[in-house]
Design a protein around this motif. Structure first.
Motif, mmCIF file in Angstrom:
data_model
loop_
_atom_site.group_PDB
_atom_site.id
_atom_site.type_symbol
_atom_site.label_atom_id
_atom_site.label_comp_id
_atom_site.label_asym_id
_atom_site.label_seq_id
_atom_site.Cartn_x
_atom_site.Cartn_y
_atom_site.Cartn_z
ATOM 1 N N VAL A 180 0.846 -1.195 0.000
ATOM 2 C CA VAL A 180 0.000 0.000 0.000
ATOM 3 C C VAL A 180 0.882 1.245 0.000
ATOM 4 N N TYR A 181 0.582 2.151 -0.928
ATOM 5 C CA TYR A 181 1.302 3.427 -1.048
ATOM 6 C C TYR A 181 0.298 4.567 -1.005
ATOM 7 N N CYS A 182 0.794 5.751 -0.667
ATOM 8 C CA CYS A 182 -0.075 6.927 -0.593
ATOM 9 C C CYS A 182 0.612 8.125 -1.236
ATOM 10 N N SER A 183 -0.171 8.921 -1.980
ATOM 11 C CA SER A 183 0.266 10.225 -2.473
ATOM 12 C C SER A 183 -0.698 11.280 -1.959
ATOM 13 N N VAL A 184 -0.177 12.455 -1.630
ATOM 14 C CA VAL A 184 -0.988 13.566 -1.130
ATOM 15 C C VAL A 184 -0.989 14.673 -2.175
ATOM 16 N N TYR A 185 -2.189 15.202 -2.471
ATOM 17 C CA TYR A 185 -2.363 16.199 -3.527
ATOM 18 C C TYR A 185 -2.978 17.486 -2.970
ATOM 19 N N ASP A 186 -2.768 18.574 -3.700
ATOM 20 C CA ASP A 186 -3.337 19.883 -3.379
ATOM 21 C C ASP A 186 -4.472 20.154 -4.355
ATOM 22 N N PHE B 52 5.437 4.541 0.637
ATOM 23 C CA PHE B 52 5.085 3.199 1.090
ATOM 24 C C PHE B 52 4.553 3.251 2.514
ATOM 25 N N LEU B 53 3.414 2.569 2.744
ATOM 26 C CA LEU B 53 2.820 2.529 4.077
ATOM 27 C C LEU B 53 2.883 1.150 4.712
ATOM 28 N N PRO C 127 -1.906 -2.033 12.612
ATOM 29 C CA PRO C 127 -1.180 -0.825 13.033
ATOM 30 C C PRO C 127 -1.610 0.385 12.223
ATOM 31 N N TYR C 128 -1.509 1.553 12.848
ATOM 32 C CA TYR C 128 -1.870 2.812 12.191
ATOM 33 C C TYR C 128 -0.627 3.480 11.605
ATOM 34 N N TYR C 129 -0.849 4.176 10.496
ATOM 35 C CA TYR C 129 0.199 4.959 9.843
ATOM 36 C C TYR C 129 -0.270 6.400 9.782
ATOM 37 N N SER C 130 0.663 7.334 9.897
ATOM 38 C CA SER C 130 0.293 8.737 10.036
ATOM 39 C C SER C 130 0.649 9.550 8.806
ATOM 40 N N LEU C 131 -0.184 10.548 8.542
ATOM 41 C CA LEU C 131 0.050 11.562 7.519
ATOM 42 C C LEU C 131 -0.134 12.920 8.173
ATOM 43 N N PHE D 52 -4.581 6.434 -2.750
ATOM 44 C CA PHE D 52 -3.917 5.226 -2.296
ATOM 45 C C PHE D 52 -3.758 4.242 -3.454
ATOM 46 N N PHE D 53 -2.617 3.599 -3.496
ATOM 47 C CA PHE D 53 -2.294 2.610 -4.523
ATOM 48 C C PHE D 53 -2.048 1.266 -3.845
ATOM 49 N N LEU D 54 -2.531 0.212 -4.464
ATOM 50 C CA LEU D 54 -2.251 -1.144 -4.005
ATOM 51 C C LEU D 54 -1.561 -1.891 -5.134
ATOM 52 N N LEU D 55 -0.347 -2.369 -4.871
ATOM 53 C CA LEU D 55 0.452 -3.073 -5.870
ATOM 54 C C LEU D 55 0.890 -4.418 -5.320
#
Length: 396
Positions: A243-249, A265-266, A280-284, A303-306
């Motif tokens: 699981v990966y994450c990107s943050v956008y404006d 990567f999360l 477990p929790y992951y923070s942004l 969020f991306f799942l690969l």
């Protein structure tokens, strides 16, 4: 905890029973089936939940300590407040307690548990029955609907603990049904107000992603029906995914992700519909924009799942079947500003609300708050549960 509540509504009085040493319970119906000509008139996924049912001499349930009736398949989003209570347009309930008139959970360590119900702690029998989609209460239904429960199990709830219970499909080929009871931990953690937290679950049935797409229900998260969007998640994901994450404006027309939060990567996600352990929790970060008289965050998450070993692809390419279920994505966008999709022409996949909650609080209208979130993948659908701390009311 001992609470007694009396509500008056017109001439009707509702007396809630006192719950001593309660546990806190929230229930979701995750069952969803492909509708065909043969099954279109069957309410295959509408349930009634009975906690500690009482049976007559013929073995038919006639009452229960707690009843969750009219439970339809859950929607994509479970907000951090009891949004369904008081909605009398129909009896259908997207979760428990939802519309049920029960004693709600308290403020626990600063977290609002009003979307959880207080139920007796200890060992209890919980049964789920398939019922027709009508407005007839369960105990008034014909005996044939109360004869054989779909799920019948015993669970042990500890006093003062917070639980999320899922009724779901365990195996896609055998159609085995069961429950998953998760003991939540967010209220026990030292979580910062300045961060957004998220954890992930893949509670899909065994064999779902491998099955032919003709056997699968339509992707409930799909807003635009085309190959790119539908295949982004609707055919399921593999049993092991990164699981990966990107943050956008969202203030720019064609958003690009922030340099420090691009395909970050999360976690490594395993399919699991058996373990009760909380992930477990992951923070942004709770990033805010420099705008006058506001503390609103203009940022949202994708969020991306690969599958392990699978490379990132261009956002315009489809996932799902085209990539043999090795690639999927979805976006958590809405900031409460009335927009329903990001700007530009990128493919954002299934859409969920932002992990950042934005509302009028204190002198700020709006103000953004960090939240604690669970993202749950169930077969071809993605769901978001958001929990929020108590915040200051608006100042007008």
């Amino acid at each position: 905890m001992v609470i007694g509540i009396v509500l008056l509504s017109g001439c009707a009085k509702i007396d809630f029973k006192t719950v001593k040493e309660p546990a806190y319970l929230r229930v979701f119906n995750n069952l969803r089936f492909k509708v065909t000509i043969e099954t279109q008139d069957q309410a295959l996924s509408t349930l009634t939940m009975l906690i500690n049912p009482v049976y007559d001499g013929d073995g038919l349930p006639v009452s229960a300590a707690t009843v969750g009736d009219f439970l339809v398949t859950r929607p994509a989003y479970a907000p951090p407040y009891p949004s369904h209570i008081g909605n009398s347009l129909d009896k259908y309930n997207p979760e428990f307690p939802g519309k049920e008139r029960v004693i709600a959970g308290p403020i626990l360590n600063g977290f609002d548990l009003s979307s959880w119900a207080q139920v007796p702690s200890g060992k209890m029998r919980i049964a789920f029955y398939v019922r027709p989609k009508s407005e007839v209460p369960f105990f008034d239904l014909e005996a044939r609907y109360r004869t054989a429960p779909l799920i019948d199990t015993t669970l042990d709830l500890l006093a003062g603990e917070v639980y999320t219970l899922h009724a779901l499909e365990k195996d896609f080929d055998t159609k085995e049904k069961g429950v998953l009871l998760r003991q939540e931990i967010f209220h026990k953690l030292a979580l910062a107000d300045s961060l957004v937290y998220v954890n992930f679950y893949n509670m899909s049935a065994r064999g779902f992603w491998q099955a032919d797409r003709s056997r699968k229900p339509e992707d409930m998260n799909t807003l635009v029906k085309n190959t790119y969007w539908e295949d982004a998640l609707g055919q399921g994901v593999r049993d092991e995914m990164n699981v990966y994450c990107s943050v956008y404006d969202d203030r720019v027309q064609r958003p690009t992700s922030l340099p420090s939060f691009t395909k970050l990567f999360l976690t490594h996600l395993l399919r699991n519909n058996e373990s009760p352990a909380a992930a477990p929790y992951y923070s942004l970060p709770l990033l805010t924009g420099a705008m006058a008289n506001t503390a609103r965050s203009p940022f949202y998450q994708k969020f991306f799942l690969l599958a392990p070993g699978f490379d990132f692809r261009d956002d315009e390419q489809a996932g799902g079947v085209e990539s043999n279920n090795q690639y999927a994505f979805f976006t958590c966008f809405s900031n409460g500003n009335g927009e329903t999709s990001p700007g530009g022409n990128l493919n954002w996949g299934p859409m969920l609300p932002n992990l950042i909650v934005t509302t009028h609080s204190g002198i700020y209208n709006p103000r953004s708050f960090g939240t604690v979130n669970s993202i749950e993948i169930v077969n071809g659908s993605v769901h978001l549960i958001t929990v929020q701390r108590v915040y200051a009311p608006p100042v007008y």
